[in-house]
Design a protein around this motif. Structure first.
Motif, short mmCIF file in Angstrom:
data_model
loop_
_atom_site.label_atom_id
_atom_site.label_comp_id
_atom_site.label_asym_id
_atom_site.label_seq_id
_atom_site.Cartn_x
_atom_site.Cartn_y
_atom_site.Cartn_z
N UNK A 110 77.36 93.97 -79.33
CA UNK A 110 77.27 93.56 -80.74
C UNK A 110 76.01 92.73 -80.98
N UNK A 111 75.26 93.10 -82.05
CA UNK A 111 74.11 92.31 -82.49
C UNK A 111 74.24 92.14 -84.00
N UNK A 112 73.86 90.97 -84.51
CA UNK A 112 74.00 90.70 -85.95
C UNK A 112 72.94 89.71 -86.41
N UNK A 113 72.67 89.76 -87.71
CA UNK A 113 71.68 88.86 -88.29
C UNK A 113 71.99 88.68 -89.77
N UNK A 114 71.68 87.50 -90.29
CA UNK A 114 71.93 87.19 -91.70
C UNK A 114 70.68 87.51 -92.51
N UNK A 115 70.87 88.22 -93.63
CA UNK A 115 69.76 88.51 -94.54
C UNK A 115 70.16 88.06 -95.94
N UNK A 116 69.15 87.94 -96.80
CA UNK A 116 69.42 87.58 -98.19
C UNK A 116 69.00 88.73 -99.08
N UNK A 137 76.57 97.65 -83.66
CA UNK A 137 77.39 97.66 -82.44
C UNK A 137 77.24 98.99 -81.73
N UNK A 138 76.99 98.92 -80.45
CA UNK A 138 76.85 100.14 -79.62
C UNK A 138 78.10 100.32 -78.76
N UNK A 139 78.66 101.52 -78.82
CA UNK A 139 79.88 101.82 -78.06
C UNK A 139 79.50 102.07 -76.60
N UNK A 140 79.96 101.18 -75.71
CA UNK A 140 79.66 101.32 -74.27
C UNK A 140 80.94 101.51 -73.47
N UNK A 141 81.98 102.03 -74.13
CA UNK A 141 83.27 102.20 -73.46
C UNK A 141 83.15 103.09 -72.23
N UNK A 186 72.65 87.09 -83.56
CA UNK A 186 73.36 87.33 -82.30
C UNK A 186 72.77 88.59 -81.69
N UNK A 187 72.54 88.55 -80.38
CA UNK A 187 71.96 89.70 -79.70
C UNK A 187 72.80 90.08 -78.48
N UNK A 188 73.21 91.38 -78.43
CA UNK A 188 73.83 91.99 -77.26
C UNK A 188 75.03 91.17 -76.74
N UNK A 189 75.96 90.92 -77.63
CA UNK A 189 77.18 90.19 -77.28
C UNK A 189 78.26 91.21 -76.92
N UNK A 190 78.87 91.07 -75.74
CA UNK A 190 79.94 91.97 -75.31
C UNK A 190 81.23 91.60 -76.02
N UNK A 235 81.12 84.59 -81.79
CA UNK A 235 80.04 85.25 -82.52
C UNK A 235 79.60 84.40 -83.71
N UNK A 236 80.57 83.88 -84.47
CA UNK A 236 80.22 83.06 -85.64
C UNK A 236 79.51 81.77 -85.24
N UNK A 237 79.91 81.20 -84.09
CA UNK A 237 79.27 79.98 -83.62
C UNK A 237 77.81 80.25 -83.26
N UNK A 238 77.54 81.35 -82.54
CA UNK A 238 76.17 81.72 -82.18
C UNK A 238 75.35 82.02 -83.43
#
Length: 535
Positions: free
Chosen positions: A359-365, A376-380, A340-344, A330-333
């Motif tokens: 999991x989806x994430x984005x850096x903001x200032x 993160x969306x729970x898809x269990x 990061x978009x829609x990472x399992x 995740x950190x590499x992407x």
């Protein structure tokens, strides 16, 4: 910005052509403006058209042939579609309404309740809201520079002579032409909002006679009818006896700043509600040390932690990542793409159980510091259902293969039995309980001269009579038949059968044996006996 007389470019994405016709008729009767309506009937072409950003507004059906219109909104928003979107549905459901707003829609309309005025009003408000939000976004992006540019005018008041002077900027702030009339305290009070005049007089008197600070905000009513907010700041000079001589100050027009602050506050309230009411977990962590600075209620509900247990700690402290390699990926992407978009991923909650998440994430200032916003969306349960479905398909395939093997064996036995019966010289018939023929061998087909399918379903007794097999003598269960056309004798034996375990499996097996030769030998033997007796 769209003017009232400019055509509004509308894209309708709906899989029902009747809904397209109804929408076209509703827009055609609008008195507000002209609408150019384009229609697409499926998800993928609709998404492609939305990403082109060539329409002013989008109308989307909630159900697109099994695809969800809200997913289309989310995909379009994530991919850069900026136009306002309105959801159309045949179901008046509050949960769908809330979900539509959370996905990025600006309105939710029920088709059965829709009329021309309602549709026009919704489109008009959506366009105006979109324009306002666009304006707010532009204001917010340039707010740091805008705050450095102060619209300030200065004034000076000679208290003894009651002379007052305003700079040109003061006139502009007051909505007046520079030097259009003589500046005075009374002229200034006439511009002050009636509800704020008492405040202004009190502040002036406190500054003059109580030597209190002169710095406050109040409203103005400018001659054109508009309202402005200003910030007043000033100071007083006194003679040796403490008598006020002069008062100087500044007036700053803070109307835009105040409007921007109000708008930003409303936006913050809106996004704060969306943050905390989201069914997905949403967290905000500091990039510098990875510590949580905010989490929403869904995060706490899913993980089982309290807010006090989370804020100020890191995901490593909590041991949330089941596989550390997923965090590294995740950190590499994030480093490569900035988002990061829609990472399992797989997370471990407080109870020790694992949950499968997207999991989806984005850096903001924010305030000069970098933060990571993650959703993160729970898809269990979904993953479990998918695995169960795969297992069910595998079991179904195994049973299908087993049944196919059994059917093949049955078919082989059937073929072998048919071949055996076809090589028997006697005629063999299988009839059901009603006497209808279910099967017969080749000898019987050749005797009657009919095809197999022609024989099936006929009454076997009637068929024998039809082909001149006339009943003769009866020996026990055997029936002797004479076939006059060929002068041949046959012996018919019926064998009824019945299986109590299979009620439907009952009927009669009939065998017909050619006894002509035996009959002839028997007749010759009787003739010989008679001749011997006569001698």
């Amino acid at each position: 910005m769209l003017e009232r007389n400019m055509p509004v470019r509308v894209l309708l994405i709906d899989d029902d052509e009747d809904d397209y016709v109804i929408t076209r008729e509703l827009l055609a009767t609008s008195r507000w403006g002209v609408f150019n309506l384009e229609w697409l009937s499926s998800y993928e072409p609709g998404l492609e058209a939305m990403l082109a950003n060539q329409h002013d507004i989008y109308l989307l059906d909630y159900n697109l042939r099994g695809r969800n219109g809200l997913d289309l909104i989310r995909n379009a928003r994530e991919s850069g579609c900026s136009g306002p979107m309105i959801v159309l549905t045949g179901i008046n459901n509050r949960d769908i309404d809330i979900e539509a707003m959370q996905s990025g829609a600006v309105d939710f309309l029920v088709k059965g309740e829709l009329d021309s005025g309602m549709l026009e009003r919704s489109i008009r408000y959506a366009l105006q809201r979109n324009q306002a939000e666009e304006s707010l976004r532009k204001t917010a992006s340039g707010l740091a520079k805008a705050q450095m540019i102060a619209h300030v005018g200065n004034w000076e008041w000679n208290i003894r002579s009651n002379d007052m002077s305003w700079s040109d900027e003061i006139y502009r702030i007051f909505g007046l032409y520079p030097q259009a009339f003589e500046a005075s305290y009374e002229a200034f009070l006439r511009i002050v909002h009636p509800d704020d005049r008492a405040l202004v007089n009190r502040k002036v008197n406190e500054a003059l006679y109580d030597r209190q600070g002169y710095s406050f905000e109040h409203r103005l009513i400018i001659p054109s009818g508009g309202e402005r907010m200003v910030h007043q700041q000033g100071e007083v000079t006194y003679d040796d006896n403490g008598t006020p001589l002069r008062m100087m100050g500044t007036v700053q027009d803070i109307t835009e700043r105040r409007n921007s602050e109000d708008a930003l506050r409303l936006m913050e309230e809106k996004y704060s509600k969306a943050f905390h009411s989201s069914p997905d977990w949403v967290v905000m962590t500091r990039i510098a040390d990875g510590r949580y600075v905010e989490v929403n209620d869904a995060f706490l509900q899913i993980t089982g932690y309290s807010r006090e247990e989370v804020i100020g700690r890191t995901s490593i402290d909590l041991g949330i990542w089941v596989d550390p390699r997923e965090r590294v990926r995740m950190l590499k992407l994030l480093d490569e793409r900035g988002k990061v978009r829609n990472l399992d991923v797989t997370f471990r909650i407080k109870s020790g159980a694992t949950r499968f998440m997207v999991w989806s994430a984005e850096v903001i200032e924010f305030n000069g510091e970098a933060y990571l916003i993650a959703v993160a969306r729970d898809v269990t349960e979904q993953r479990k259902l998918e695995n169960d479905l795969v297992a069910s398909k595998a079991e179904l395939l195994r049973k299908h293969e087993e049944l196919s093997r059994i059917f093949a064996q049955v078919e082989t036995v059937k073929k072998e039995w048919e071949m055996t019966m076809d090589h028997v010289g006697d005629m063999v018939i299988l009839a059901d309980r009603d006497g209808k023929i279910k099967r017969c061998n080749r000898a019987f087909q050749q005797f009657v001269g009919l095809g197999y399918t022609e024989i099936l379903g006929t009454d076997w007794v009637e068929l024998l009579h039809q082909y001149d097999l006339i009943t003769g003598m009866i020996y026990l269960q055997s029936i002797e038949l004479y076939h006059e056309p060929t002068s041949r004798w046959f012996v018919l034996n019926p064998y009824p059968f019945d299986d109590p375990d299979f009620p439907d499996l009952s009927g009669t097996v009939i065998t017909i044996h050619d006894a002509t030769e035996l009959k002839q030998i028997s007749a010759q033997l009787e003739q010989a006996i008679r001749e011997l007796e006569a001698r």
